[in-house]
Design a protein around this motif. Structure first.
Motif, PDB file in Angstrom:
ATOM      1  N   ARG B 226       0.824  -1.210   0.000  1.00  0.00           N
ATOM      2  CA  ARG B 226       0.000   0.000   0.000  1.00  0.00           C
ATOM      3  C   ARG B 226       0.858   1.260   0.000  1.00  0.00           C
ATOM      4  NH1 ARG B 226      -5.284  -1.846   0.767  1.00  0.00           N
ATOM      5  NH2 ARG B 226      -5.094  -4.059   1.211  1.00  0.00           N
ATOM      6  N   THR B 227       2.010   1.215   0.687  1.00  0.00           N
ATOM      7  CA  THR B 227       2.882   2.403   0.617  1.00  0.00           C
ATOM      8  C   THR B 227       3.393   2.578  -0.808  1.00  0.00           C
ATOM      9  OG1 THR B 227       4.866   1.164   1.198  1.00  0.00           O
ATOM     10  CG2 THR B 227       3.658   2.159   3.013  1.00  0.00           C
ATOM     11  N   TRP B 228       3.720   1.462  -1.484  1.00  0.00           N
ATOM     12  CA  TRP B 228       4.180   1.580  -2.874  1.00  0.00           C
ATOM     13  C   TRP B 228       3.119   2.250  -3.718  1.00  0.00           C
ATOM     14  CZ3 TRP B 228       5.821  -4.251  -3.347  1.00  0.00           C
ATOM     15  CH2 TRP B 228       7.012  -4.437  -2.631  1.00  0.00           C
ATOM     16  N   MET B 234       0.394   9.402  -5.772  1.00  0.00           N
ATOM     17  CA  MET B 234       0.721  10.808  -5.537  1.00  0.00           C
ATOM     18  C   MET B 234       1.743  10.887  -4.416  1.00  0.00           C
ATOM     19  SD  MET B 234      -1.776  13.973  -4.923  1.00  0.00           S
ATOM     20  CE  MET B 234      -1.707  15.326  -6.025  1.00  0.00           C
ATOM     21  N   ASP B 235       2.993  11.095  -4.802  1.00  0.00           N
ATOM     22  CA  ASP B 235       4.051  10.973  -3.801  1.00  0.00           C
ATOM     23  C   ASP B 235       3.981  12.050  -2.718  1.00  0.00           C
ATOM     24  OD1 ASP B 235       4.689  12.751  -5.738  1.00  0.00           O
ATOM     25  OD2 ASP B 235       6.767  12.106  -5.984  1.00  0.00           O
ATOM     26  N   ILE B 243       4.027   8.488   4.934  1.00  0.00           N
ATOM     27  CA  ILE B 243       4.783   7.406   4.311  1.00  0.00           C
ATOM     28  C   ILE B 243       6.168   7.931   3.955  1.00  0.00           C
ATOM     29  CG2 ILE B 243       4.942   5.992   2.229  1.00  0.00           C
ATOM     30  CD1 ILE B 243       1.851   5.898   2.333  1.00  0.00           C
ATOM     31  N   SER B 244       7.194   7.195   4.305  1.00  0.00           N
ATOM     32  CA  SER B 244       8.539   7.635   3.990  1.00  0.00           C
ATOM     33  C   SER B 244       8.858   7.270   2.545  1.00  0.00           C
ATOM     34  CB  SER B 244       9.541   6.964   4.929  1.00  0.00           C
ATOM     35  OG  SER B 244      10.792   6.907   4.312  1.00  0.00           O
ATOM     36  N   PRO B 245       9.043   8.267   1.671  1.00  0.00           N
ATOM     37  CA  PRO B 245       9.321   7.943   0.262  1.00  0.00           C
ATOM     38  C   PRO B 245      10.622   7.185   0.099  1.00  0.00           C
ATOM     39  CG  PRO B 245       9.174  10.331   0.599  1.00  0.00           C
ATOM     40  CD  PRO B 245       9.043   9.706   1.939  1.00  0.00           C
ATOM     41  N   ILE B 246      11.622   7.493   0.927  1.00  0.00           N
ATOM     42  CA  ILE B 246      12.904   6.795   0.811  1.00  0.00           C
ATOM     43  C   ILE B 246      12.691   5.321   1.012  1.00  0.00           C
ATOM     44  CG2 ILE B 246      15.171   6.523   1.856  1.00  0.00           C
ATOM     45  CD1 ILE B 246      15.191   9.413   2.517  1.00  0.00           C
TER      46      ILE B 246
END
Lengths: 448, 375
Positions: B226-228, B234-235, B243-246
């Protein structure tokens, strides 16, 4: 979705899947030869010419002589696009066709040859890699099922250095000279790197290797470096397909003289130089046979096959370099089948029997004359220890219209190569746990 | 009539969260697995098992890997071929230098190595997006292939740069007859090299692919998946909700590369037998990207469908044309026609359904639900 549609979909799926399972009904008394052809892609010029001619020659034997000693020859093509992975698929598809399975496989690609060596050895189907392939397979004591016939790459390479030496006025004049090796970045192109390095050591010349990635249309940077900075005395072009005309065009652009570029025999066909137009004039390439359609065997092909409307490639190409090379493939295959029949009887032979036929193949000067191929090919004598059999190279020069032979047969430096080949084959044997054949093994005298 | 979930009530959370909540789906999957594991090895010939099915499974796995990265996490990558090469050469070197290592363990370790390489080349994704990222991953493709071509150690100093899969057993040398684990010897078949049976290689590939596909299916349904998807959709919004994009982007690169690496190892060990970098060139990256696009971005089953299309179609055309036109048309014409039909069919399918086979499959299921009384 209607139930009917579902039914139609199922039926059509079954129909579409059917060809996978169909193995063509083969009549008894036929000898099957798989053709791993490539008629599309960047190497199509070579593939269509050679496989077309190969098939034309087999068709000639069928039409003129009724096959070989009454055994009809059949074949089926599978398109590989010169892609090694597709080659494996094609080999697996065709290997069990015909009453005795595939007789012999001619990959016409060093990459596919490498892929198939272990498979074919396990399946007992000989690989003929005529003028290409894995060089150390010349040692038949380690590679019983692989035959890099007529002249392998290392032999050809030593002949090239001899030729360059002769042009420079003696082998001792090579000292201090600079030679650039522009190679197709594939197992084919890399094959001669170690032997060139070795010869550079012996003769004291300097060698620099330039890799050209597949398919070879991007060489600007390489030729800029060659023409402006490194400025070698000679360039060895290990090209293939579209890489060749591109190299010649780029060489002309930076002003490197074409008559100081020596090509391998996969860059020495009409299709390799014509697209480069004027830039190709003077380009020199190795070869193990001439072009031209004046040989009686080619006249027979024209009469019995091409004019009868059964040609497997455009008639205009009869007599070109690739076409004649395909005819030689046909002659070698047919003569090996004949040799095997001499021992095992006039019936379709198996891959194992074909292996014996290849290993005891002896095409003499007289036999070549009988076949109507005098001047087209060199005599070939294969033994267990020597799966190469020939080892002579001629050089030809493009005059803008046609290839002109400029040397007689130049002998390869086989004394230099033999120990290196044996060492390399022994390394392979120990890695793979293969026992080196000795004495009377698999029906051949391997000495020792 | 046949495909309707009416009457299937969920009385607990686990049953509601099952992978295949609909009974018919469950049975379909079980049937497919039984056919693949039992029926096919019994009835199929060598040609079907080897070049057709094993190759299809390997590419499905690679497509699945890329689908995780591109379809689920939205990071466009053109480095698949390079990552497959890392997996292939890592497996080759592990198995060659540590003969005791079981092939499956070597494949997993190779996958982990590829995951690290993937994370390394995924770092630019933290700064750049879309087509620019595609170009950055392209660099990894060229660099990795160059590395394997020019550093002899990777191919054990083979003259032609060919890495040839040695013969290895399933549990490794320790479990061979006479070894310390020799009670395993009866169930320790040769799984690679020329002596291995095609059936064994097929079954090994199938097992690995089935397990990894199951894991992928679970991953994309769980938190990490789900984070992916949040990052893909929409980042900025994803970052705002915590959510941590890294972590999301790099984990997508790691998992995706793991799958591609295992696929590369399987490709060499259970299908080709030996390989040079030619097998993992840029064309391979594109081929797998096409599988994902044609199969359907963001769909596990779509990866299999896309791989099936790209692997089977040329072979099918080649077989059909040689049966139908063999002897009537010239070889040149047949070969060129195949290429044209293949290209044409790709365009046709993309016009009919731009979202790929997975979407077609979904529509078919929806239609089946209301059949025979569509409204």
């Amino acid at each position: 979705m209607k139930l009917k549609n579902l039914l139609v979909a199922t039926v059509s799926a079954v129909v579409l899947a059917a060809p996978f399972t169909v193995s063509k009904a083969a009549a008894e008394g036929e000898q099957f030869i798989p053709m791993l052809a490539y008629r599309v892609g960047p190497y199509a010029a070579g593939g269509s010419g050679m496989f077309g001619a190969f098939e034309d020659y087999l068709a000639l034997l069928n039409a003129r002589d009724g096959g070989i000693n009454g055994v009809k020859l059949t074949w089926e093509e599978c398109e590989t696009e010169y892609n090694s992975d597709r080659g494996v698929e094609c080999y697996e598809r065709l290997k069990n066709n015909g009453p005795t399975g595939a007789t012999v496989v001619n990959p016409l690609s060093t990459g596919i040859t490498y892929r198939l060596i272990e498979r074919a050895t396990a399946d007992k189907i000989p690989i003929v890699s005529l003028g290409y392939g894995r060089t150390d397979a010349t040692d038949g004591r380690v590679f019983p099922y692989v035959f890099p016939l007529i002249t392998n790459y290392w032999s050809q390479n030593t002949a090239k250095i001899k030729f360059i030496g002769a042009k420079e006025g003696g082998m001792d004049k090579l000292k201090g000279k600079k030679i650039a090796n522009v190679y197709h970045e594939s197992s084919y192109g890399k094959e001669t790197i170690p032997i060139l390095d070795k010869q550079a050591e012996i003769y004291g010349f300097e060698v620099k290797h330039y890799a050209v990635p597949h398919p070879g249309q991007e060489q600007k940077a390489i030729w800029l470096d060659l023409g402006r900075r490194y400025k070698p005395d000679w360039v060895i072009l290990r090209g293939w397909g579209v890489m060749n005309p591109t190299a010649l065009t780029e060489a002309a652009r930076v002003g490197f003289p074409a008559d100081h570029i020596v090509g391998v025999w996969w860059s020495g066909a009409e299709e390799d130089v014509r697209p480069a137009k004027g830039a190709a004039k003077g380009f020199i390439a190795a070869g193990f046979h001439p072009s031209g359609a004046d040989f009686p065997v080619l006249q027979d092909v024209i009469k019995y096959v091409q004019d009868a409307g059964n040609g497997n490639v455009d008639k205009k190409r009869v007599g070109t370099i690739y076409y004649n090379r395909g005819i030689i493939h046909g002659i070698v295959t047919a003569e090996a089948i004949r040799t095997a029949q001499g021992k095992f009887g006039n019936r379709p032979i198996t891959g194992e029997e074909m292996r014996w036929g290849l290993e005891n193949l002896n095409i003499t000067e007289e036999r070549i004359k009988e076949l109507g191929a005098e001047g087209l090919m060199q005599p070939l004598h294969v033994t267990c220890a020597d799966h190469e059999g020939g080892g002579n190279v001629k050089f030809q020069q493009w005059d803008g219209e046609k290839w002109v032979l400029i040397t007689d047969w130049i002998k390869a430096d086989r004394e230099l190569l033999r120990p290196i080949i044996e060492a390399s084959a022994a390394k392979y044997a120990s890695e793979k746990g293969i026992e080196i054949r000795k004495g009377m093994s698999m029906g051949s005298d391997c000495g020792g | 009539m046949f495909y309707r979930e009416a009457g299937q009530f969920k009385t607990s959370y686990p049953s509601d969260q099952a992978i295949f909540p609909i009974l018919q789906d469950r049975w379909t999957v079980i049937t497919i697995l039984v056919v693949a594991f039992v029926v096919i090895p019994l009835v199929a010939n060598q040609y079907w098992l080897g070049p057709i099915l094993t190759q299809f499974l390997v590419f499905s796995l690679a497509a699945l890997g890329l689908n995780i990265l591109t379809g689920y996490a939205g990071q466009l990558s053109l480095g698949t071929g390079g990552f497959m090469a890392v997996g292939a050469y890592a497996t080759f070197n592990l198995v060659l230098r540590i003969p005791e290592l079981p092939l499956v363990v070597a494949l997993i370790v190779a996958g982990v190595i590829t995951a690290f390489v993937g994370v390394l080349f995924g770092l630019p994704s933290l700064r750049i997006k879309g087509f620019y990222l595609a170009v950055a991953t392209l660099a990894s493709q060229f660099f990795l292939i160059w590395l394997f071509d020019h550093v002899g150690w990777f191919t054990n100093y083979d003259t032609a740069g060919v890495a040839s899969a040695p013969s290895r057993t399933l549990f490794g040398a320790l479990a061979d007859a006479g070894g310390p684990l020799d009670f395993l010897a009866p169930i320790n078949p040769v799984v690679s090299g020329p002596r291995a049976a095609t059936e064994t290689k097929y079954l090994l590939t199938l097992t690995v692919v089935a397990v990894l596909a199951l894991m992928a299916k679970n991953m994309v349904r769980s938190g990490i998946g789900r984070t992916w998807m949040a990052i893909r959709d929409m980042d900025i919004a994803a970052e705002i909700i915590g959510i941590s994009p890294i972590r999301a982007k790099l984990s997508a690169f790691a998992v995706s590369s793991f799958y591609c690496g295992v696929a590369g190892g399987l490709y060499v060990f259970t299908y080709l037998g030996n390989a040079d970098t030619e097998a993992f060139g840029l064309t391979r990256s594109f081929q797998i990207l096409f599988m994902v696009i044609i199969g359907g971005l963001g769909s596990v089953v779509g990866s299999f469908m896309g791989a099936a299309f790209i692997v089977f179609m040329p072979v099918l055309l080649n077989n059909v044309s040689s049966v139908v036109f063999g002897g009537t048309l010239s070889g040149d014409t047949i070969s060129n026609m195949e290429l044209m039909i293949f290209g044409g069919s790709i365009i046709f399918f993309l016009i009919v359904e731009p979202h790929g086979f997975a979407r077609l499959w979904q529509i078919a299921k929806q239609k089946l639900r209301v059949w025979p009384f569509p409204y």
